[in-house]
Design a protein around this motif. Structure first.
Motif, PDB file in Angstrom:
ATOM      1  N   LEU A 243      45.085  10.407 106.550  1.00 46.63           N
ATOM      2  CA  LEU A 243      46.492  10.139 106.855  1.00 46.63           C
ATOM      3  C   LEU A 243      46.806   8.653 106.724  1.00 46.63           C
ATOM      4  N   LEU A 244      45.908   7.810 107.216  1.00 47.61           N
ATOM      5  CA  LEU A 244      46.119   6.361 107.115  1.00 47.61           C
ATOM      6  C   LEU A 244      46.085   5.895 105.657  1.00 47.61           C
ATOM      7  N   LEU A 245      45.222   6.500 104.862  1.00 52.78           N
ATOM      8  CA  LEU A 245      45.149   6.144 103.448  1.00 52.78           C
ATOM      9  C   LEU A 245      46.455   6.511 102.748  1.00 52.78           C
ATOM     10  N   ASN A 246      46.993   7.672 103.052  1.00 52.03           N
ATOM     11  CA  ASN A 246      48.254   8.094 102.439  1.00 52.03           C
ATOM     12  C   ASN A 246      49.417   7.223 102.899  1.00 52.03           C
ATOM     13  N   LEU A 247      49.410   6.829 104.166  1.00 52.81           N
ATOM     14  CA  LEU A 247      50.450   5.921 104.659  1.00 52.81           C
ATOM     15  C   LEU A 247      50.371   4.583 103.924  1.00 52.81           C
ATOM     16  N   THR A 248      49.163   4.102 103.683  1.00 50.75           N
ATOM     17  CA  THR A 248      48.975   2.851 102.948  1.00 50.75           C
ATOM     18  C   THR A 248      49.443   2.984 101.502  1.00 50.75           C
ATOM     19  N   ILE A 249      49.153   4.107 100.867  1.00 49.32           N
ATOM     20  CA  ILE A 249      49.612   4.353  99.496  1.00 49.32           C
ATOM     21  C   ILE A 249      51.134   4.353  99.451  1.00 49.32           C
ATOM     22  N   SER A 250      51.756   4.973 100.453  1.00 48.69           N
ATOM     23  CA  SER A 250      53.217   4.997 100.518  1.00 48.69           C
ATOM     24  C   SER A 250      53.775   3.579 100.623  1.00 48.69           C
ATOM     25  N   ASP A 251      53.175   2.761 101.484  1.00 45.15           N
ATOM     26  CA  ASP A 251      53.633   1.380 101.639  1.00 45.15           C
ATOM     27  C   ASP A 251      53.433   0.576 100.359  1.00 45.15           C
ATOM     28  N   LEU A 252      52.302   0.768  99.689  1.00 43.04           N
ATOM     29  CA  LEU A 252      52.030   0.033  98.448  1.00 43.04           C
ATOM     30  C   LEU A 252      53.009   0.432  97.354  1.00 43.04           C
ATOM     31  N   LEU A 253      53.304   1.715  97.269  1.00 39.50           N
ATOM     32  CA  LEU A 253      54.269   2.180  96.276  1.00 39.50           C
ATOM     33  C   LEU A 253      55.636   1.555  96.529  1.00 39.50           C
ATOM     34  N   PHE A 254      56.010   1.475  97.788  1.00 40.49           N
ATOM     35  CA  PHE A 254      57.260   0.834  98.184  1.00 40.49           C
ATOM     36  C   PHE A 254      57.273  -0.631  97.754  1.00 40.49           C
ATOM     37  N   LEU A 255      56.167  -1.328  97.998  1.00 41.61           N
ATOM     38  CA  LEU A 255      56.092  -2.756  97.702  1.00 41.61           C
ATOM     39  C   LEU A 255      56.064  -3.027  96.196  1.00 41.61           C
ATOM     40  N   VAL A 256      55.466  -2.141  95.422  1.00 40.71           N
ATOM     41  CA  VAL A 256      55.417  -2.308  93.969  1.00 40.71           C
ATOM     42  C   VAL A 256      56.827  -2.295  93.374  1.00 40.71           C
ATOM     43  N   PHE A 257      57.706  -1.475  93.946  1.00 40.86           N
ATOM     44  CA  PHE A 257      59.066  -1.371  93.433  1.00 40.86           C
ATOM     45  C   PHE A 257      60.043  -2.304  94.151  1.00 40.86           C
ATOM     46  N   LEU A 258      59.566  -3.022  95.151  1.00 42.12           N
ATOM     47  CA  LEU A 258      60.438  -3.937  95.879  1.00 42.12           C
ATOM     48  C   LEU A 258      61.004  -5.062  95.002  1.00 42.12           C
ATOM     49  N   PRO A 259      60.255  -5.600  94.028  1.00 41.17           N
ATOM     50  CA  PRO A 259      60.840  -6.637  93.151  1.00 41.17           C
ATOM     51  C   PRO A 259      62.105  -6.193  92.430  1.00 41.17           C
ATOM     52  N   PHE A 260      62.267  -4.895  92.183  1.00 35.52           N
ATOM     53  CA  PHE A 260      63.504  -4.419  91.551  1.00 35.52           C
ATOM     54  C   PHE A 260      64.694  -4.626  92.485  1.00 35.52           C
ATOM     55  N   LYS A 261      64.476  -4.433  93.791  1.00 42.97           N
ATOM     56  CA  LYS A 261      65.538  -4.694  94.756  1.00 42.97           C
ATOM     57  C   LYS A 261      65.832  -6.193  94.836  1.00 42.97           C
ATOM     58  N   MET A 262      64.803  -7.014  94.702  1.00 39.71           N
ATOM     59  CA  MET A 262      65.003  -8.464  94.703  1.00 39.71           C
ATOM     60  C   MET A 262      65.892  -8.861  93.530  1.00 39.71           C
ATOM     61  N   GLN A 263      65.601  -8.303  92.373  1.00 37.76           N
ATOM     62  CA  GLN A 263      66.399  -8.608  91.181  1.00 37.76           C
ATOM     63  C   GLN A 263      67.837  -8.175  91.377  1.00 37.76           C
ATOM     64  N   GLU A 264      68.023  -7.012  91.974  1.00 38.51           N
ATOM     65  CA  GLU A 264      69.363  -6.480  92.190  1.00 38.51           C
ATOM     66  C   GLU A 264      70.166  -7.389  93.114  1.00 38.51           C
ATOM     67  N   VAL A 265      69.545  -7.832  94.212  1.00 41.55           N
ATOM     68  CA  VAL A 265      70.235  -8.719  95.147  1.00 41.55           C
ATOM     69  C   VAL A 265      70.546 -10.063  94.501  1.00 41.55           C
ATOM     70  N   THR A 266      69.606 -10.592  93.737  1.00 37.95           N
ATOM     71  CA  THR A 266      69.797 -11.876  93.058  1.00 37.95           C
ATOM     72  C   THR A 266      70.995 -11.842  92.123  1.00 37.95           C
ATOM     73  N   ASN A 267      71.254 -10.686  91.503  1.00 36.17           N
ATOM     74  CA  ASN A 267      72.363 -10.534  90.561  1.00 36.17           C
ATOM     75  C   ASN A 267      73.617  -9.968  91.216  1.00 36.17           C
ATOM     76  N   ASP A 268      73.752 -10.203  92.543  1.00 38.14           N
ATOM     77  CA  ASP A 268      74.948  -9.752  93.275  1.00 38.14           C
ATOM     78  C   ASP A 268      75.158  -8.239  93.158  1.00 38.14           C
ATOM     79  N   MET A 269      74.050  -7.490  93.295  1.00 40.99           N
ATOM     80  CA  MET A 269      74.047  -6.024  93.289  1.00 40.99           C
ATOM     81  C   MET A 269      74.425  -5.432  91.939  1.00 40.99           C
ATOM     82  N   ILE A 270      74.372  -6.243  90.878  1.00 37.75           N
ATOM     83  CA  ILE A 270      74.604  -5.739  89.524  1.00 37.75           C
ATOM     84  C   ILE A 270      73.253  -5.432  88.888  1.00 37.75           C
TER      85      ILE A 270
END
Length: 333
Positions: free
Chosen positions: A46-73
């Motif tokens: 269960l802990l391994l799967n929770l960690t995988i979920s968090d890592l997957l979230f973090l891998v795609f987090l830079p896309f949200k950074m880009q979105e915010v940087t471009n004023d949500m465009i």
């Protein structure tokens, strides 16, 4: 209406979460992956799967950074827009499921130590993990479906200068989206939170009455349970409350993106919970710090935090199988 997320605030939260969370989760993934390969237990899976979920979230987090940087465009290829949103929301709700399953495992370990130790099988945790992923995947597929309702075809890669990703919704889309969000709140947050609250409250009640367990370990376990429950409520509560408010007002609340920032923080808070509740995680952290100390001559005099070991010298625990099982359930090392 476009939900504006203050660039400085959102970008700061995203960067802080990524910088703290990514290396910590990589270390957690290595630790729990190693334990699962050596001798898998339900809690490790269960802990391994929770960690995988968090890592997957973090891998795609830079896309949200880009979105915010471009004023949500959205200025990246359009195909990444629904995909990043899907992963972003999927991992939020898989985390609630795995945190709930971990709370159940801990509670059963202290409430029914002997019975639970005889019935617990890694295959059950594996089956539950697969179910959580599939169940969440099906529910969050709404992210792919909503843009197709009453909308023109997806824009071409050369026509993304003014695309807003998963923000502006028509009345036709809201008729489907808002009830689905309410259902997500009830099924994927409220029910898991109630189960976790029941398990941790009783976990704490039982541990408080067991005076034969080492006081320091008992207090650490109680603190871990309280901390996990608080993190669960504070990280996932505001975002899911926005679903209820949105359903009542029949529109997406303007503060929804800011509420989502609380959920973002969970990805970097989970490893800290792992550290205080798992001796294996503390051992990995200690090894990393020791390696850094050896490679930095200037830090030769630095003191590396000592790993708290699980002691088996407690005579009362050695004599009583039930007490030993409870101790193992408390520390799951």
């Amino acid at each position: 209406m476009i939900q504006q997320c203050h660039t400085g605030l959102c970008l700061s939260v995203y960067i802080l979460t990524f910088v703290l969370g990514f290396p910590a989760n990589i270390l957690a993934f290595y630790t729990f992956g190693k334990k699962v390969r050596q001798k898998a237990t339900p809690i490790d899976i269960l802990l391994l799967n929770l960690t995988i979920s968090d890592l997957l979230f973090l891998v795609f987090l830079p896309f949200k950074m880009q979105e915010v940087t471009n004023d949500m465009i959205w200025k990246l290829p359009y195909a990444l827009c629904p995909l990043s949103g899907f992963i972003f929301y999927l991992t939020i709700y898989t985390s609630t499921f795995f945190l709930t399953a971990i709370s159940v495992e801990r509670y059963l370990g202290v409430a029914f130590p002997i019975q639970h130790s005889l019935k617990r099988r890694p295959i059950y945790a594996l089956a539950a993990s697969i179910f959580f992923w599939i169940f969440s995947f099906i529910h969050l597929s709404i992210v792919f479906i909503i843009p197709l309702i009453g909308s023109p075809p997806a824009p071409t890669p050369t026509d993304t200068s003014d695309i807003v990703c998963y923000q502006n919704f028509t009345e036709e889309q809201l008729k489907i989206l808002l009830p689905v969000r309410l259902e997500l709140c009830i099924v994927l947050f409220c029910i898991p939170f109630l189960i976790s609250s029941y398990c941790y409250i009783n976990f704490i009640r039982i541990l408080s009455s067991l005076q034969h367990i080492n006081r320091r370990k008992r207090l650490r376990a109680i603190g871990m349970a309280l901390g996990t429950l608080v993190v669960f409520a504070l990280c996932f509560g505001p975002y899911n409350v926005s679903h209820i408010v949105g359903f009542i007002q029949w529109k997406s609340p303007e503060w929804r993106d800011r509420a989502l920032l609380c959920s973002t923080f969970n990805a970097c808070l989970d490893p800290f919970i792992f550290y205080f509740s798992s001796s294996a995680m503390r051992g990995s952290v200690s090894s990393v710090l020791e390696g850094i100390r050896k490679r930095l001559p200037s830090c030769l005099s630095c003191r590396v935090p000592r790993v708290l070991k699980i002691s088996s010298s407690n005579s009362s625990s050695d004599k009583d199988k039930e007490h030993t099982l409870i101790l193992n359930a408390v520390l799951y090392a």
